[in-house]
Design a protein around this motif. Structure first.
Motif, PDB file in Angstrom:
ATOM      1  N   LYS A   1       3.973   4.132  -5.059  1.00  0.00           N
ATOM      2  CA  LYS A   1       3.657   5.196  -4.113  1.00  0.00           C
ATOM      3  C   LYS A   1       2.133   5.364  -3.984  1.00  0.00           C
ATOM      4  O   LYS A   1       1.593   5.425  -2.882  1.00  0.00           O
ATOM      5  N   GLU A   2       1.463   5.399  -5.136  1.00  0.00           N
ATOM      6  CA  GLU A   2       0.011   5.580  -5.119  1.00  0.00           C
ATOM      7  C   GLU A   2      -0.661   4.415  -4.392  1.00  0.00           C
ATOM      8  O   GLU A   2      -1.606   4.606  -3.609  1.00  0.00           O
ATOM      9  N   PHE A   3      -0.166   3.221  -4.653  1.00  0.00           N
ATOM     10  CA  PHE A   3      -0.719   2.011  -4.042  1.00  0.00           C
ATOM     11  C   PHE A   3      -0.562   2.066  -2.522  1.00  0.00           C
ATOM     12  O   PHE A   3      -1.519   1.859  -1.766  1.00  0.00           O
ATOM     13  N   ILE A   4       0.656   2.373  -2.070  1.00  0.00           N
ATOM     14  CA  ILE A   4       0.928   2.414  -0.630  1.00  0.00           C
ATOM     15  C   ILE A   4       0.129   3.530   0.052  1.00  0.00           C
ATOM     16  O   ILE A   4      -0.438   3.329   1.128  1.00  0.00           O
ATOM     17  N   GLU A   5       0.091   4.693  -0.590  1.00  0.00           N
ATOM     18  CA  GLU A   5      -0.646   5.810   0.006  1.00  0.00           C
ATOM     19  C   GLU A   5      -2.122   5.444   0.163  1.00  0.00           C
ATOM     20  O   GLU A   5      -2.737   5.754   1.180  1.00  0.00           O
ATOM     21  N   ALA A   6      -2.663   4.782  -0.866  1.00  0.00           N
ATOM     22  CA  ALA A   6      -4.074   4.379  -0.805  1.00  0.00           C
ATOM     23  C   ALA A   6      -4.285   3.393   0.347  1.00  0.00           C
ATOM     24  O   ALA A   6      -5.184   3.558   1.171  1.00  0.00           O
ATOM     25  N   MET A   7      -3.446   2.391   0.422  1.00  0.00           N
ATOM     26  CA  MET A   7      -3.620   1.364   1.451  1.00  0.00           C
ATOM     27  C   MET A   7      -3.350   1.923   2.844  1.00  0.00           C
ATOM     28  O   MET A   7      -3.992   1.506   3.818  1.00  0.00           O
ATOM     29  N   ASN A   8      -2.406   2.841   2.941  1.00  0.00           N
ATOM     30  CA  ASN A   8      -2.126   3.443   4.245  1.00  0.00           C
ATOM     31  C   ASN A   8      -3.255   4.360   4.710  1.00  0.00           C
ATOM     32  O   ASN A   8      -3.339   4.712   5.875  1.00  0.00           O
TER      33      ASN A   8
ATOM     34  N   MET B   1       7.231   7.778   2.754  1.00  0.00           N
ATOM     35  CA  MET B   1       5.860   7.248   2.661  1.00  0.00           C
ATOM     36  C   MET B   1       5.068   7.564   3.938  1.00  0.00           C
ATOM     37  O   MET B   1       5.640   7.703   5.016  1.00  0.00           O
ATOM     38  N   SER B   2       3.782   7.596   3.749  1.00  0.00           N
ATOM     39  CA  SER B   2       2.909   7.936   4.883  1.00  0.00           C
ATOM     40  C   SER B   2       2.839   6.784   5.887  1.00  0.00           C
ATOM     41  O   SER B   2       3.178   5.654   5.573  1.00  0.00           O
ATOM     42  N   ASP B   3       2.371   7.098   7.092  1.00  0.00           N
ATOM     43  CA  ASP B   3       2.112   6.055   8.086  1.00  0.00           C
ATOM     44  C   ASP B   3       0.750   5.429   7.810  1.00  0.00           C
ATOM     45  O   ASP B   3      -0.103   6.049   7.189  1.00  0.00           O
ATOM     46  N   LEU B   4       0.561   4.242   8.342  1.00  0.00           N
ATOM     47  CA  LEU B   4      -0.740   3.590   8.201  1.00  0.00           C
ATOM     48  C   LEU B   4      -1.750   4.254   9.143  1.00  0.00           C
ATOM     49  O   LEU B   4      -1.535   4.339  10.355  1.00  0.00           O
TER      50      LEU B   4
END
Ligand SMILES: [Zn+2]
Length: 473
Positions: free
Chosen positions: A358-365, A1-4
């Motif tokens: 994944k989509e949710f986390i990427e968006a929030m990050n 997952m990406s970083d914030l």
């Protein structure tokens, strides 16, 4: 997952979020000045920072979230004069209203909520230290910050001292008076002398009150420390409020006040239409009379926090319709009280739920892109509807939907049970109206049916020449 990644107003770009101490995040948001009912602009600000602190916790950070209350201010004093009561009573009254609004919007309470009036002695210490270091000077009962003594002044607001000299103004005193008191027109007040008839405190410079900017610098220092991770607020606070906080704190500590400065955009309303079409919808209390907290939160979060929102009742109604889809999808989950408080994720079961996650986390990050996170929830809701017949999977997916929605503070709780008493009474009137029409059409079967059904629910109908009335048994 990406970083914030988050957009830092100070540098004007997106940066990878790196807190000072491991997983600990010290976060401060400027809170309300309590002199009136809060409106949708406040709702947006505090919903946005609520989502940020929720998401940071969800991502595994230990967050210490501080949101202050400004409980002494010229606006409070003026309101008290209008109402002919003591200013501290006005402050207390509107603190209660503010808390009530925040609670009803499902905005979590901050970890600390310091009030300005509790920190006066420490503010005086702060000012004295700035004077000693040559960054401030006393003048006729006031104390001013010497802007030219801080070389980075204007960095946050992207302004130069020359620009500021043009626009310099101070609310509480006439320009002429100030010219004599200030060494430079851009200097700002740390302490303002006040008349004894107004709220104030004794200080080395006489009776008076602290300047607003100084309040936040002092409370941050006392509650969180010299340098914090995130300082948040509405974009109208960038200059001068946050610029001045930086100047005061940097000069006292020789260290930056905050590593990341986050600002949310305005809620725009067509000023002409405001009074007419918004009516009681201009306050949070008024909005909550018609719309649920979930709907108001969705309305706010479907726009990225840094962009402006154009407010109209129609756009809020659209959000309510959209929320209906999420609610219907969530209803496939059985009543799951354990999911109410979120922070836990439903068991990620398969490719579909993992794709949502994944989509949710990427968006929030990506700088808390709630607009995209919300759209991921809607696509996922569609997938739940498309699972017609597979009830077990619909239930599992609905739980995953709810746990992700809760990160945004959306409860997705069935709100049909929460009809208020006004609406219930109006619905009874509506039925009486329909019964009346049936009688006019000599459809006595229908009119009796309505009367009997109401009687079964403890509502008795009485007919008279003036029309039907009703009582609750
Ligand atoms: Zn502040």
């Amino acid at each position: 997952m990406s970083d914030l990644q988050l957009f830092n107003t100070l540098t004007g770009k997106k940066e990878t979020f790196l807190p000072r101490q491991g997983k600990t995040v010290h976060m401060y948001a400027c809170g309300p000045t309590v002199y009136d009912m809060s409106h949708l602009g406040h709702a947006r600000t505090f919903i946005v920072w609520d989502v940020v602190q929720r998401y940071l916790r969800y991502s595994g950070y230990d967050v210490v979230y501080v949101r202050n209350i400004t409980d002494v201010d010229d606006k409070i004093i003026n309101r008290a004069k209008e109402k002919d009561v003591q200013p501290d009573k006005v402050a207390r009254e509107f603190i209660y209203h503010f808390w009530n609004d925040m609670h009803r919007l499902n905005i979590e309470a901050p970890d600390f909520e310091p009030r300005c009036t509790e920190y006066i002695a420490l503010m005086i210490d702060f000012i004295e230290a700035l004077i000693q270091k040559g960054h401030a000077y006393a003048s006729e009962g006031d104390v001013y910050f010497k802007v030219e003594s801080f070389k980075d002044y204007g960095k946050l607001g992207k302004k130069t001292v020359e620009d500021l000299l043009v626009g310099a103004r101070e609310q509480t005193r006439s320009q002429e008076e100030l010219k004599e008191r200030k060494q430079s027109p851009v200097d700002f007040a740390l302490w303002k002398g006040a008349d004894k008839s107004e709220p104030g405190w004794q200080s080395p410079w006489g009776y008076g009150r602290p300047g607003w900017h100084l309040e936040c610098s002092t409370m941050i220092k006392e509650v969180l420390g010299e340098t914090i991770d995130i300082h948040a607020g509405g974009e109208d606070l960038v200059f001068p409020h946050h610029e001045n906080e930086i100047a005061q704190s940097n000069c006292l500590h020789g260290a930056p006040l905050a590593r990341y400065w986050l600002h949310n955009g305005f809620v725009k309303v067509n000023a002409e239409k405001m009074s007419k079409s918004l009516g009681n919808f201009s306050t949070i209390d008024g909005l909550l009379g018609t719309f649920s907290a979930d709907t108001i939160r969705l309305f706010v979060l479907q726009t990225h926090y840094r962009h402006p929102i154009d407010f109209s009742i129609d756009s809020l109604k659209s959000a309510a319709t959209a929320m209906g889809r999420l609610l219907r999808a969530a209803r496939f989950a059985e009543d799951t009280d354990s999911h109410k408080n979120g922070n836990e994720i439903g068991n990620v079961q398969d490719d579909v739920t993992e794709a949502l996650h994944k989509e949710f986390i990427e968006a929030m990050n990506n700088d808390f892109n709630t607009a995209q996170a919300v759209s991921a929830l809607f696509s996922f809701a569609d997938k739940i509807f498309n699972l017609k017949g597979d009830e077990k999977k619909q239930q599992e997916y609905a739980r995953v939907l709810k746990s992700h929605a809760m990160v945004l503070g959306l409860t997705l709780e069935d709100n049909r049970q929460q009809l208020d008493s006004d609406t219930s009474a109006q619905l009874v009137e509506l039925l009486l109206n329909l019964r009346d029409r049936a009688r006019q059409n000599k459809d006595y079967q229908a009119s009796d049916f309505i009367r009997d059904q109401l009687a079964d629910r403890g509502i008795s109908v009485m007919d008279s020449k003036e029309g039907a009335t009703w009582e609750k048994a």
